[in-house]
Scaffold this motif. Structure first.
Motif, PDB file in Angstrom:
ATOM      1  N   LEU A 112      20.029  51.941  49.146  1.00 23.56           N
ATOM      2  CA  LEU A 112      19.837  52.952  48.104  1.00 23.56           C
ATOM      3  C   LEU A 112      19.523  54.313  48.717  1.00 23.56           C
ATOM      4  CD1 LEU A 112      17.766  51.069  45.359  1.00 23.56           C
ATOM      5  CD2 LEU A 112      20.200  51.666  45.307  1.00 23.56           C
ATOM      6  N   ALA A 113      18.709  54.332  49.747  1.00 25.15           N
ATOM      7  CA  ALA A 113      18.358  55.602  50.394  1.00 25.15           C
ATOM      8  C   ALA A 113      19.602  56.297  50.936  1.00 25.15           C
ATOM      9  CB  ALA A 113      17.347  55.358  51.506  1.00 25.15           C
ATOM     10  N   ALA A 116      21.943  57.485  47.896  1.00 31.42           N
ATOM     11  CA  ALA A 116      21.392  58.605  47.119  1.00 31.42           C
ATOM     12  C   ALA A 116      21.769  59.951  47.705  1.00 31.42           C
ATOM     13  CB  ALA A 116      19.871  58.471  47.023  1.00 31.42           C
ATOM     14  N   LEU A 141      11.168  51.913  44.065  1.00 32.73           N
ATOM     15  CA  LEU A 141      12.551  52.380  44.198  1.00 32.73           C
ATOM     16  C   LEU A 141      12.891  53.506  43.227  1.00 32.73           C
ATOM     17  CD1 LEU A 141      14.433  48.945  44.443  1.00 32.73           C
ATOM     18  CD2 LEU A 141      13.829  50.477  46.341  1.00 32.73           C
ATOM     19  N   HIS A 144      14.748  56.962  43.836  1.00 26.11           N
ATOM     20  CA  HIS A 144      16.159  57.059  44.187  1.00 26.11           C
ATOM     21  C   HIS A 144      17.042  57.366  42.964  1.00 26.11           C
ATOM     22  CE1 HIS A 144      15.520  55.727  48.253  1.00 26.11           C
ATOM     23  NE2 HIS A 144      15.031  54.559  47.874  1.00 26.11           N
TER      24      HIS A 144
END
Length: 230
Positions: A112-113, A116, A141, A144
Motif C-alpha cells: 500500500l505504501a 499510494a 493503514l 494510505h
C-alpha cells in the motif's frame, strides 16, 4: 506492464487483514460444543449457514451477527430458545473473535505504501460501522487512503453510488478484493475493472463463479503482486 494514475479501491476484511479465519475458529469450537444426536458436523454447519444467510439480510455482518446466529441455531436445532447459560457459553466462545487484534495479510503495509505514491487509494468495506472502524484504526493503514466508506451491503447499486460520490471514471477504477460475490461481480456490473486476490478462508456465503474469459478481471495469487501491475 504497469498502469499509472489509476483509482484503486480496496476491500478490507480478508483482503487487507485476516477476518473470516477468526470466525471459522469460533464456528469450529461451536460445532464441537453444540453437538446433536443425529446431525454430523457438515449437517450442523449447513443449518448454521442458513441461519447466517437469513440474519445477514436483517442484521448485517460482523461478530455480533455471528453471535446472534449461533444462538438462533441452538433454537433451530433444539426446538426451543437458547437458555441464559447457553447464551453465556456462546459469548465465551466468541470472546476471542470480538477482542482479537487485527492480523495484516503478508506484504499489505509495504505494498500500500508503494501504491499510494502512484495511484489514488480508496477503501470500500461492508459490516458493522463501529466494528469496521475499530479494525481500520487497529490496522494503522488509514493514512494510505483518500477516503474510507463503510456500507451495509456491496451490490451494484452500492458501487454506482460510490462512483458518483467520488466522481470516479469506471474505466480507470479498480475494485480489489477476495470476494467474487461482493467485490468482483458487482464492480464489473457497473463498468469498473477488478482484481481478484483469493483468500483460502473466504466466507462460504461470498463464493460464486467468475467468468474466466472476462479480461477486465485481473487474477493474482498474492497481494504483493499488485506492484507488478500498478
Amino acid at each position: 506492464m504497469r498502469r499509472d494514475g489509476q483509482v484503486l479501491v480496496f476491500d478490507a476484511d480478508d483482503t487487507l487483514w485476516e477476518n473470516n479465519v477468526l470466525f471459522e475458529r469460533v464456528i469450529e469450537n461451536y460445532l464441537t460444543w453444540v453437538q446433536h444426536p443425529t446431525l454430523d458436523r457438515l449437517q450442523l454447519r449447513a443449518v448454521l449457514n442458513e441461519v447466517q444467510a437469513a440474519n445477514a439480510i436483517t442484521h448485517g455482518y460482523g461478530s455480533r451477527m455471528l453471535v446472534r446466529s449461533l444462538g438462533d441455531c441452538v433454537e433451530k436445532l433444539r426446538g426451543r430458545p437458547a437458555t441464559g447459560q447457553e447464551l453465556a457459553e456462546i459469548e465465551e466462545l466468541a470472546a476471542a473473535l470480538i477482542d482479537h487484534r487485527v492480523e495484516l495479510i503478508p506484504d499489505v503495509a509495504e505494498t500500500l505504501a508503494a501504491l499510494a505514491g502512484r495511484h489514488t487509494l480508496l477503501m470500500l468495506t461492508k459490516g458493522n460501522p463501529e466494528e469496521q472502524r475499530r479494525k481500520i484504526d487497529a490496522s494503522r493503514l488509514a493514512h494510505h487512503f483518500k477516503a474510507v466508506s463503510i456500507v451495509e451491503e456491496k451490490d451494484s447499486e452500492t458501487y454506482r453510488r460510490f462512483l458518483a460520490e467520488h466522481e470516479l471514471a469506471p474505466e480507470t477504477s479498480w475494485m480489489i478484493g477476495n470476494s467474487p460475490k461482493s467485490d468482483i461481480l458487482p464492480a464489473r456490473q457497473v463498468g469498473m475493472n477488478a482484481v481478484f486476490i483469493p483468500n483460502d478462508h473466504t466466507w462460504v456465503l461470498e463464493h460464486t463463479e467468475l467468468d474466466p474469459s472476462d479480461g477486465a478481471v485481473l487474477h493474482l495469487r498474492a497481494f504483493r503482486e499488485l506492484l507488478d501491475h500498478f
